[in-house]
Design an enzyme around this catalytic site. Structure first.
Site, PDB file in Angstrom:
ATOM      1  N   LYS A   1       0.823  -1.203   0.000  1.00  0.00           N
ATOM      2  CA  LYS A   1       0.000   0.000   0.000  1.00  0.00           C
ATOM      3  C   LYS A   1       0.862   1.262   0.000  1.00  0.00           C
ATOM      4  O   LYS A   1       1.756   1.414   0.827  1.00  0.00           O
ATOM      5  CB  LYS A   1      -0.915   0.009   1.234  1.00  0.00           C
ATOM      6  CG  LYS A   1      -1.773  -1.232   1.387  1.00  0.00           C
ATOM      7  CD  LYS A   1      -2.675  -1.487   0.193  1.00  0.00           C
ATOM      8  CE  LYS A   1      -3.911  -0.629   0.188  1.00  0.00           C
ATOM      9  NZ  LYS A   1      -4.760  -0.912  -1.001  1.00  0.00           N
TER      10      LYS A   1
ATOM     11  N   LYS B   1      -0.444   4.506   0.045  1.00  0.00           N
ATOM     12  CA  LYS B   1      -1.086   5.722   0.567  1.00  0.00           C
ATOM     13  C   LYS B   1      -0.391   6.329   1.794  1.00  0.00           C
ATOM     14  O   LYS B   1      -0.206   7.550   1.855  1.00  0.00           O
ATOM     15  CB  LYS B   1      -2.572   5.470   0.827  1.00  0.00           C
ATOM     16  CG  LYS B   1      -3.317   6.749   1.023  1.00  0.00           C
ATOM     17  CD  LYS B   1      -4.629   6.929   0.313  1.00  0.00           C
ATOM     18  CE  LYS B   1      -4.690   6.902  -1.170  1.00  0.00           C
ATOM     19  NZ  LYS B   1      -6.041   6.562  -1.625  1.00  0.00           N
ATOM     20  N   PRO B   2       0.005   5.507   2.787  1.00  0.00           N
ATOM     21  CA  PRO B   2       0.689   6.130   3.938  1.00  0.00           C
ATOM     22  C   PRO B   2       1.907   6.958   3.514  1.00  0.00           C
ATOM     23  O   PRO B   2       2.192   7.995   4.107  1.00  0.00           O
ATOM     24  CB  PRO B   2       1.104   4.925   4.793  1.00  0.00           C
ATOM     25  CG  PRO B   2       0.167   3.834   4.412  1.00  0.00           C
ATOM     26  CD  PRO B   2      -0.155   4.049   2.967  1.00  0.00           C
TER      27      PRO B   2
ATOM     28  N   GLY C   1      26.125  -4.442  32.195  1.00  0.00           N
ATOM     29  CA  GLY C   1      24.845  -4.278  32.870  1.00  0.00           C
ATOM     30  C   GLY C   1      25.008  -3.476  34.145  1.00  0.00           C
ATOM     31  O   GLY C   1      26.127  -3.166  34.569  1.00  0.00           O
TER      32      GLY C   1
ATOM     33  N   CYS D   1      32.694  -5.943  30.599  1.00  0.00           N
ATOM     34  CA  CYS D   1      32.436  -4.968  31.655  1.00  0.00           C
ATOM     35  C   CYS D   1      31.826  -5.644  32.893  1.00  0.00           C
ATOM     36  O   CYS D   1      32.546  -6.249  33.660  1.00  0.00           O
ATOM     37  CB  CYS D   1      31.568  -3.833  31.129  1.00  0.00           C
ATOM     38  SG  CYS D   1      31.781  -2.346  32.096  1.00  0.00           S
TER      39      CYS D   1
ATOM     40  N   GLN E   1      33.526  -8.168  35.639  1.00  0.00           N
ATOM     41  CA  GLN E   1      33.443  -8.010  37.098  1.00  0.00           C
ATOM     42  C   GLN E   1      32.860  -9.263  37.747  1.00  0.00           C
ATOM     43  O   GLN E   1      33.335  -9.715  38.791  1.00  0.00           O
ATOM     44  CB  GLN E   1      32.589  -6.778  37.428  1.00  0.00           C
ATOM     45  CG  GLN E   1      33.222  -5.474  36.941  1.00  0.00           C
ATOM     46  CD  GLN E   1      32.339  -4.250  37.162  1.00  0.00           C
ATOM     47  OE1 GLN E   1      31.189  -4.361  37.567  1.00  0.00           O
ATOM     48  NE2 GLN E   1      32.882  -3.076  36.878  1.00  0.00           N
TER      49      GLN E   1
ATOM     50  N   GLU F   1      28.520  -2.514  44.265  1.00  0.00           N
ATOM     51  CA  GLU F   1      27.319  -2.058  43.549  1.00  0.00           C
ATOM     52  C   GLU F   1      26.095  -2.827  44.049  1.00  0.00           C
ATOM     53  O   GLU F   1      24.996  -2.298  44.097  1.00  0.00           O
ATOM     54  CB  GLU F   1      27.500  -2.286  42.031  1.00  0.00           C
ATOM     55  CG  GLU F   1      26.311  -1.850  41.203  1.00  0.00           C
ATOM     56  CD  GLU F   1      26.539  -1.904  39.695  1.00  0.00           C
ATOM     57  OE1 GLU F   1      27.688  -2.133  39.251  1.00  0.00           O
ATOM     58  OE2 GLU F   1      25.565  -1.698  38.950  1.00  0.00           O
TER      59      GLU F   1
ATOM     60  N   ARG G   1      31.367   2.410  36.501  1.00  0.00           N
ATOM     61  CA  ARG G   1      31.698   3.180  37.700  1.00  0.00           C
ATOM     62  C   ARG G   1      32.634   2.370  38.601  1.00  0.00           C
ATOM     63  O   ARG G   1      33.427   2.917  39.340  1.00  0.00           O
ATOM     64  CB  ARG G   1      30.377   3.482  38.419  1.00  0.00           C
ATOM     65  CG  ARG G   1      30.457   4.430  39.542  1.00  0.00           C
ATOM     66  CD  ARG G   1      29.052   4.903  39.933  1.00  0.00           C
ATOM     67  NE  ARG G   1      28.554   5.897  39.004  1.00  0.00           N
ATOM     68  CZ  ARG G   1      27.344   5.848  38.436  1.00  0.00           C
ATOM     69  NH1 ARG G   1      26.527   4.853  38.698  1.00  0.00           N
ATOM     70  NH2 ARG G   1      26.953   6.799  37.623  1.00  0.00           N
TER      71      ARG G   1
ATOM     72  N   HIS H   1      34.489  -2.028  26.831  1.00  0.00           N
ATOM     73  CA  HIS H   1      33.484  -2.590  25.920  1.00  0.00           C
ATOM     74  C   HIS H   1      34.068  -2.768  24.521  1.00  0.00           C
ATOM     75  O   HIS H   1      33.975  -1.848  23.702  1.00  0.00           O
ATOM     76  CB  HIS H   1      32.267  -1.663  25.835  1.00  0.00           C
ATOM     77  CG  HIS H   1      31.447  -1.631  27.071  1.00  0.00           C
ATOM     78  ND1 HIS H   1      30.435  -2.525  27.307  1.00  0.00           N
ATOM     79  CD2 HIS H   1      31.510  -0.830  28.158  1.00  0.00           C
ATOM     80  CE1 HIS H   1      29.887  -2.268  28.484  1.00  0.00           C
ATOM     81  NE2 HIS H   1      30.518  -1.240  29.021  1.00  0.00           N
TER      82      HIS H   1
ATOM     83  N   GLU I   1      32.912  -4.287  22.126  1.00  0.00           N
ATOM     84  CA  GLU I   1      31.862  -4.285  21.086  1.00  0.00           C
ATOM     85  C   GLU I   1      31.700  -2.936  20.411  1.00  0.00           C
ATOM     86  O   GLU I   1      31.152  -2.859  19.313  1.00  0.00           O
ATOM     87  CB  GLU I   1      30.525  -4.770  21.672  1.00  0.00           C
ATOM     88  CG  GLU I   1      29.846  -3.848  22.674  1.00  0.00           C
ATOM     89  CD  GLU I   1      30.262  -4.087  24.121  1.00  0.00           C
ATOM     90  OE1 GLU I   1      31.373  -4.606  24.349  1.00  0.00           O
ATOM     91  OE2 GLU I   1      29.468  -3.730  25.022  1.00  0.00           O
TER      92      GLU I   1
END
Ligand code: GLN
Length: 557
Positions: free
Chosen positions: A189, A191-192, A366, A393, A397, A417, A477, A524, A526
């Site tokens: 479609k 139209k959008p 995380g 990370c 830990q 933490e 941290r 990190h 990645e």
């Protein structure tokens, strides 16, 4: 080239259809034509950057060398264009207003009445021009987040209008629009898309190119329909069907001759020879990779209702793919919910057994306590069962916590933490950070962006990188507590990478004789893997995984 050219990419109909990949791919084809390309992302939210956002809300927070916490699309640009960007390539409504208000306070508008229009769009244009200069760009691609017709990006469209009005020959607007299908025949479609073009008209601009995203390729009739109803020439309607791999998109665009269309419209003439050989070979490799390698990701940000939000780990996923393709393997990624491995969960043993079937496990970054004991159990299982493991990370830990508890026999070892009162804080904030935290000065307490590290020769990490000094990106941290380093090392874990002053531990690993691949990095990796240049740590994980799969690795204990 005399004038810098500006391409703006906006989205119509709905978001999440690959505007970022389309923008990156436009950049890639222009780069293949020998042009210097820069990219900018504009996000319409009030947050000054992406740092404070939860990944389930927003997807991954990407980090650039200068420590800017930004939208994951910046990761796409860096990966596709194979270049590093910084804060100047990223802006949000919040950051723009913050600057304008600051300038007003500093009397930089020299007593003028500072109205939203034109000053906000002018600030946007100023930033784009500055980024273009910094990146020595022939062409700057600017992607505007969200979709046209939304209240929040009106001022960005106004910036496009202003710049296009001033330099019509140097500014081009690309609309990425979605074509839904309807009925059993799956009719596309249009139209959008027509409505999206009308929304652009109300902002005083008209698209020069329409990229038609759809499940399938656009037929001739549909192309003609869009061209006619949207007043655009037929060759500027580009079909963009779903593809197996995002890295195929530049090649598909080239099949539609998008590069030629863009260069013709912007009056760009280049005599440079096309440099697309490597990318084409890379894409061929993807198609030819049929043998599998199975990598599990133990996380928590994907468990939101019925959706698996792979967006939260997009850079990790892409890094696995880059490494797997290099080894001519088809990456199969399995999502493992950390909470399943927690001893509190009755079936945790059965869940842990699932790890056996995988060739490698990643515990990614995380924050906070949810799923933490499950992650530690997963690390332990990988260590004891010789399953290749890469901790990123938080994953590093947890590897240190697990090793401290179960091998170095450091009682109740933990990160502060999670347990501020642990008798053995093997992971902790450094004293200088503690002071900042006590003043609630959270903003300055994360280690963000690129930091150098030195590697120990002959270790897995040292050999993987093949050089003694590296630079990697951080976002955390907490650190390995220097007070425990000797005890942990004596028990057999090697800190094979550290800051040049050896205060901060950057990489931990078990010696090869003990485990085929048990490595964690405080940074990190990645964020720095590129399609044609996979990250060494991911590559080694995949290689170890292949060995395990093919039975040539270390046998089970
Ligand atoms: N929560 C940990 C820290 O702040 C790890 C952060 C991360 O994985 N990015 O140090």
């Amino acid at each position: 080239m005399a004038d810098t050219k500006y391409i703006f990419v906006v989205g119509g109909v709905m978001s999440g259809v690959g505007k970022g990949v389309a923008s990156s791919s436009i950049g890639k084809i222009l780069q293949m034509n020998g042009l210097g390309v820069s990219a900018i992302k504009i996000d319409p939210y009030v947050n000054v950057d992406a740092g404070t956002m939860n990944p389930t809300e927003h997807g991954e927070v990407f980090v650039m060398d200068d420590g800017t916490e930004c939208d994951q699309d910046m990761g796409n640009y860096e990966r596709f264009l194979d270049r590093d960007f910084d804060a100047r390539n990223y802006m949000t409504t919040g950051s723009i207003y913050l600057d304008v208000i600051q300038k007003e306070r500093n009397l930089e508008y020299k007593g003028k009445f500072v109205s939203v229009v034109p000053y906000i769009p002018l600030e946007v244009i100023g930033r784009i021009e500055r980024a273009s200069k910094k990146d020595h760009a022939d062409v700057v691609i600017t992607e505007i987040g969200g979709t046209v017709g939304e209240y929040e990006n009106i001022l960005f469209l106004e910036a496009v209008r202003m710049l296009k009005f001033k330099h019509p020959e140097n500014v081009l607007l690309v609309l990425v629009s979605y074509l839904p299908t309807q009925g059993s025949e799956g009719e596309l479609k249009t139209k959008p898309t027509q409505h999206a073009v009308r929304s652009l008209h109300s902002a005083g601009i008209h698209p020069d190119v329409i990229i038609a995203r759809a499940d399938v390729a656009l037929d001739k009739k549909r192309k003609e329909k869009i061209a006619f109803h949207c007043s655009i020439d037929g060759k500027s309607v580009i079909s963009a069907p779903n593809v197996e791999s995002i890295y195929e998109v530049p090649i598909n665009f080239e099949k539609e001759r998008l590069g030629d269309v863009l260069m013709e419209k912007l009056n760009i003439r280049t005599r440079k020879k096309k440099k697309d050989g490597e990318w084409r070979a890379f894409v061929r490799n993807i198609r030819r990779s049929t043998k599998e390698v199975r990598i599990g990701i133990v996380g928590k940000y994907f468990a939101t209702g019925d959706f698996v939000l792979t967006d939260s780990y997009i850079s990790v996923i892409e890094s696995i793919k880059h490494a797997a393709y290099k080894e001519k393997r088809k990456p199969i990624i399995e999502w493992l919910d950390a909470e399943e491995f927690d001893k509190k969960n009755k079936g945790y043993r059965t869940s842990l057994k699932k790890l056996e079937k995988l060739d490698g496990i990643i515990v990614p970054g995380g924050f906070g306590s949810r799923g933490i004991e499950g992650k530690i159990q997963a690390v332990k299982y990988c260590r004891e069962h010789n399953i290749p493991y890469l901790g990123l990370c938080y994953g590093m830990q947890m590897m240190v916590v697990e090793f401290a508890r179960n091998v170095a026999k450091i009682k109740e070892a933990h990160t502060t933490e999670i347990n501020a009162k642990t008798p053995n804080p093997v992971i902790d904030v450094l004293p200088e950070q503690k002071e900042l935290l006590s003043k609630k000065n959270y903003g300055g307490t994360m280690r963000l962006g690129a930091y150098p590290a030195r590697l120990q020769k002959g270790t897995i990490a040292g050999d993987a990188y093949g050089k003694p000094r590296i630079s990697e990106r951080h976002r955390h941290r907490y650190e390995v507590n220097p007070k425990y380093i000797k005890r942990i090392e004596r028990a057999g874990l090697i800190f094979s990478g550290a800051s040049p002053d050896r205060r901060l531990m950057e990489i931990a690993e078990l010696p090869r004789e003990k485990h085929p691949f048990f490595v964690g990095s405080q940074f990190h990796p990645e964020f720095k893997s590129r399609p044609l240049n996979p990250h060494p740590l991911f590559r080694e994980l995949v290689k170890a995984g292949i060995k395990r799969r093919e039975g040539t690795g270390t046998k089970k204990k």
